[in-house]
Scaffold this motif. Sequence first.
Motif, PDB file in Angstrom:
ATOM      1  N   ASN A  75     -71.015  21.896  54.694  1.00 31.28           N
ATOM      2  CA  ASN A  75     -69.675  22.141  55.235  1.00 31.28           C
ATOM      3  C   ASN A  75     -68.889  20.849  55.481  1.00 31.28           C
ATOM      4  OD1 ASN A  75     -67.907  24.198  55.677  1.00 31.28           O
ATOM      5  ND2 ASN A  75     -68.538  24.587  57.773  1.00 31.28           N
ATOM      6  N   LYS A  76     -69.112  19.845  54.650  1.00 26.22           N
ATOM      7  CA  LYS A  76     -68.408  18.565  54.768  1.00 26.22           C
ATOM      8  C   LYS A  76     -67.673  18.267  53.472  1.00 26.22           C
ATOM      9  CE  LYS A  76     -70.055  17.147  58.760  1.00 26.22           C
ATOM     10  NZ  LYS A  76     -69.314  16.781  59.903  1.00 26.22           N
ATOM     11  N   LYS A  77     -66.593  17.513  53.592  1.00 24.13           N
ATOM     12  CA  LYS A  77     -65.849  17.066  52.414  1.00 24.13           C
ATOM     13  C   LYS A  77     -66.631  15.944  51.735  1.00 24.13           C
ATOM     14  CE  LYS A  77     -61.388  17.401  52.386  1.00 24.13           C
ATOM     15  NZ  LYS A  77     -59.943  17.210  52.497  1.00 24.13           N
ATOM     16  N   THR A  78     -66.758  16.050  50.407  1.00 22.76           N
ATOM     17  CA  THR A  78     -67.557  15.118  49.626  1.00 22.76           C
ATOM     18  C   THR A  78     -66.778  14.690  48.391  1.00 22.76           C
ATOM     19  OG1 THR A  78     -69.557  16.282  50.326  1.00 22.76           O
ATOM     20  CG2 THR A  78     -69.760  14.850  48.425  1.00 22.76           C
ATOM     21  N   THR A  79     -66.958  13.444  47.973  1.00 24.46           N
ATOM     22  CA  THR A  79     -66.365  12.969  46.729  1.00 24.46           C
ATOM     23  C   THR A  79     -67.475  12.754  45.710  1.00 24.46           C
ATOM     24  OG1 THR A  79     -64.542  11.907  47.888  1.00 24.46           O
ATOM     25  CG2 THR A  79     -64.968  11.172  45.645  1.00 24.46           C
ATOM     26  N   VAL A  80     -67.283  13.329  44.530  1.00 20.40           N
ATOM     27  CA  VAL A  80     -68.244  13.207  43.435  1.00 20.40           C
ATOM     28  C   VAL A  80     -67.592  12.349  42.357  1.00 20.40           C
ATOM     29  CG1 VAL A  80     -69.608  14.454  41.736  1.00 20.40           C
ATOM     30  CG2 VAL A  80     -69.147  15.494  43.957  1.00 20.40           C
ATOM     31  N   PHE A  81     -68.263  11.281  41.967  1.00 20.25           N
ATOM     32  CA  PHE A  81     -67.731  10.351  40.982  1.00 20.25           C
ATOM     33  C   PHE A  81     -68.276  10.725  39.607  1.00 20.25           C
ATOM     34  CE2 PHE A  81     -67.860   8.179  45.055  1.00 20.25           C
ATOM     35  CZ  PHE A  81     -66.537   7.813  45.182  1.00 20.25           C
ATOM     36  N   GLY A  82     -67.406  11.302  38.777  1.00 20.40           N
ATOM     37  CA  GLY A  82     -67.798  11.742  37.445  1.00 20.40           C
ATOM     38  C   GLY A  82     -67.414  10.746  36.374  1.00 20.40           C
ATOM     39  N   THR A  83     -67.708  11.100  35.139  1.00 21.86           N
ATOM     40  CA  THR A  83     -67.413  10.248  34.005  1.00 21.86           C
ATOM     41  C   THR A  83     -65.922  10.187  33.707  1.00 21.86           C
ATOM     42  OG1 THR A  83     -69.547  10.889  33.083  1.00 21.86           O
ATOM     43  CG2 THR A  83     -68.001   9.815  31.596  1.00 21.86           C
ATOM     44  N   GLU A  84     -65.255  11.353  33.717  1.00 20.63           N
ATOM     45  CA  GLU A  84     -63.835  11.423  33.383  1.00 20.63           C
ATOM     46  C   GLU A  84     -62.931  11.491  34.602  1.00 20.63           C
ATOM     47  OE1 GLU A  84     -62.780  14.273  30.301  1.00 20.63           O
ATOM     48  OE2 GLU A  84     -64.908  14.452  29.847  1.00 20.63           O
ATOM     49  N   ALA A  85     -63.489  11.928  35.737  1.00 20.79           N
ATOM     50  CA  ALA A  85     -62.657  12.106  36.933  1.00 20.79           C
ATOM     51  C   ALA A  85     -63.526  12.085  38.177  1.00 20.79           C
ATOM     52  CB  ALA A  85     -61.908  13.429  36.857  1.00 20.79           C
ATOM     53  N   ASP A  86     -62.896  11.749  39.296  1.00 22.89           N
ATOM     54  CA  ASP A  86     -63.535  11.819  40.604  1.00 22.89           C
ATOM     55  C   ASP A  86     -63.007  13.064  41.302  1.00 22.89           C
ATOM     56  OD1 ASP A  86     -64.647   9.384  39.971  1.00 22.89           O
ATOM     57  OD2 ASP A  86     -63.173   8.226  41.093  1.00 22.89           O
ATOM     58  N   VAL A  87     -63.918  13.843  41.862  1.00 25.96           N
ATOM     59  CA  VAL A  87     -63.547  15.118  42.464  1.00 25.96           C
ATOM     60  C   VAL A  87     -63.908  15.104  43.936  1.00 25.96           C
ATOM     61  CG1 VAL A  87     -63.882  17.611  42.390  1.00 25.96           C
ATOM     62  CG2 VAL A  87     -63.942  16.297  40.275  1.00 25.96           C
ATOM     63  N   THR A  88     -62.948  15.504  44.769  1.00 31.90           N
ATOM     64  CA  THR A  88     -63.183  15.648  46.197  1.00 31.90           C
ATOM     65  C   THR A  88     -63.131  17.127  46.530  1.00 31.90           C
ATOM     66  OG1 THR A  88     -62.154  13.512  46.627  1.00 31.90           O
ATOM     67  CG2 THR A  88     -62.380  14.998  48.498  1.00 31.90           C
ATOM     68  N   GLY A  89     -64.083  17.574  47.325  1.00 27.76           N
ATOM     69  CA  GLY A  89     -64.118  18.979  47.684  1.00 27.76           C
ATOM     70  C   GLY A  89     -65.082  19.234  48.819  1.00 27.76           C
ATOM     71  N   LYS A  90     -65.202  20.496  49.163  1.00 22.79           N
ATOM     72  CA  LYS A  90     -66.060  20.914  50.261  1.00 22.79           C
ATOM     73  C   LYS A  90     -67.360  21.456  49.698  1.00 22.79           C
ATOM     74  CE  LYS A  90     -65.615  23.329  54.600  1.00 22.79           C
ATOM     75  NZ  LYS A  90     -64.763  24.194  55.401  1.00 22.79           N
TER      76      LYS A  90
END
Length: 123
Positions: A75-90
């Motif tokens: 239940n926390k906001k997290t940033t995932v660093f991908g190859t083409e884009a960085d995604v922030t979500g819950k």
Amino acid sequence: MKKLILSLSILSCLAFSNEEPKVTTYSYGHNGMEYVARSKNGTVIISTFNSKMTIRQDIASKIYEMYLEHKLENNKKTTVFGTEADVTGKCIIRKKDNLTTVDFYYETVEWCTGVTEIYKKNI
């Protein structure tokens, strides 16, 4: 002459690189199970919601890696660093017996091109 052309091309790159990043919204996305991993300890299912089709599998595999490294909190906001884009979500993690589900809800996608997309739910 070569130095002049090289200098002009470098200056033009610098002049245009200072543009403001473009921010857009989207109200569509892919929902579903993206990654299933089984081990002797149990099964982990990674599901993504409101995801972008082109990066959904890459982000799901990165979420699984983060789960294995204990870098995800429920239940926390997290940033995932991908190859083409960085995604922030819950991220929501649920466990029952030997089954663990990790649900990741996209909120912001920051593409390497400088475009930022924000998920906006249609009402």
